[in-house]
Design an enzyme around this catalytic site. Structure first.
Site, PDB file in Angstrom:
ATOM      1  CD  GLU A   1      39.308  39.155  45.853  1.00  0.00           C
ATOM      2  OE1 GLU A   1      39.090  37.931  45.786  1.00  0.00           O
ATOM      3  OE2 GLU A   1      40.024  39.667  46.735  1.00  0.00           O
TER       4      GLU A   1
ATOM      5  CG  ASP B   1      47.764  38.342  40.616  1.00  0.00           C
ATOM      6  OD1 ASP B   1      48.925  37.898  40.596  1.00  0.00           O
ATOM      7  OD2 ASP B   1      46.824  37.731  41.133  1.00  0.00           O
TER       8      ASP B   1
ATOM      9  CG  ASN C   1      37.824  34.933  47.595  1.00  0.00           C
ATOM     10  OD1 ASN C   1      38.575  34.359  46.808  1.00  0.00           O
ATOM     11  ND2 ASN C   1      37.865  36.243  47.792  1.00  0.00           N
TER      12      ASN C   1
ATOM     13  CG  HIS D   1      41.099  35.143  44.658  1.00  0.00           C
ATOM     14  ND1 HIS D   1      41.286  35.913  45.792  1.00  0.00           N
ATOM     15  CD2 HIS D   1      42.231  34.390  44.557  1.00  0.00           C
ATOM     16  CE1 HIS D   1      42.455  35.638  46.331  1.00  0.00           C
ATOM     17  NE2 HIS D   1      43.053  34.718  45.599  1.00  0.00           N
TER      18      HIS D   1
END
Ligand code: F6R
Length: 234
Positions: free
Chosen positions: A135, A62, A128, A130
């Site tokens: 996400e 990313d 979370n 990811h």
């Protein structure tokens, strides 16, 4: 999914290095790489070895949108600083955070990934759930795409910036499907903050609410963690 738990961080990172060396010795030449706090000790350790990536290709998961490669918080800068300056690859690819057209950029990056299929993918994990910047709620069929970062992700990453306002709101990320195509995956879950999400991952739920659970359907995933199983848990 295989899980190895370590009581020493040094042992954990040594094992991660050994796994990468083994993959390389077995012919891996295309490596998917990650950034973040978890990876810093790993790259520091790799830089102390004589491992040679000069015939290999790297892809990063990313990149933030809006940061040029010379920006100190861009992932391009991170990779050069922590690994690539010391251990150059034949070619290293990251999404271009300054690309003018997101659709053209994501298609370009996904095209490169399909041209050079990943032999090995390194992953961290967000609190979370990811992986990359996929996400919660991201389709398991997703390819490289533009994402709007969750507020919790921006908060978690604010520690690298001088203020939360400087943390970009968007990023490019390889999709879940792009990650799942890798032949072999090594995920590092380090630190108490990752306990809850690790438990969800290992509970073998398969839900887009926790992106990392896609990995439960991958045939070759190794998870390394410093988190011990909680005793007396009902
Ligand atoms: C970074 C990335 C992220 C991180 C995750 C954990 O390239 O893809 O998924 O791996 O946010 O970050 P740290 O290691 O900082 O806790």
């Amino acid at each position: 999914m295989k899980v190895k738990r370590f009581s020493s961080m040094d042992d954990l990172y040594s094992h991660a290095v050994a796994t990468i060396v083994e993959a390389k010795n077995n012919g891996a030449t295309t490596f998917g790489l990650a950034t973040g706090g978890t990876m810093e000790p790993l790259y520091a350790k790799i830089c102390k070895t004589d491992i040679d990536f000069s015939h290999c290709i790297s892809f990063n998961l990313d990149e933030y949108v809006g940061l040029e490669a010379t920006h100190q918080q861009s992932y391009a800068y991170y990779m050069n600083k922590h690994l690539l300056n010391q251990k150059p690859f034949l070619a290293s690819y990251l999404p271009d955070g300054l690309a003018v057209d997101p659709l053209v950029e994501t298609a370009r990056y996904e095209g490169l990934l399909q041209q050079y299929p990943l032999d090995f993918q390194l992953l961290g994990i967000g609190q979370n759930g990811h992986i990359g910047f996929n996400e919660p709620g991201t389709s398991f069929a997703s390819l490289t795409h533009l994402v709007t970062l969750e507020e919790s992700t921006r908060q978690a990453n604010a520690r690298f910036f001088s203020s939360i306002d400087e943390v970009p709101r968007q990023a490019y990320t390889m999709g879940i499907q792009s990650i799942m195509r890798a032949k072999c995956i090594l995920l590092l879950a380090v630190g108490e903050a990752k306990r809850e999400v690790l438990e969800r991952l290992l509970a073998s739920d398969y839900t887009e609410d926790v992106p990392a659970t896609a990995l439960s359907k991958h045939p070759n995933v190794m998870v390394l963690t410093d988190l011990q199983e909680e005793e007396n848990k009902l």
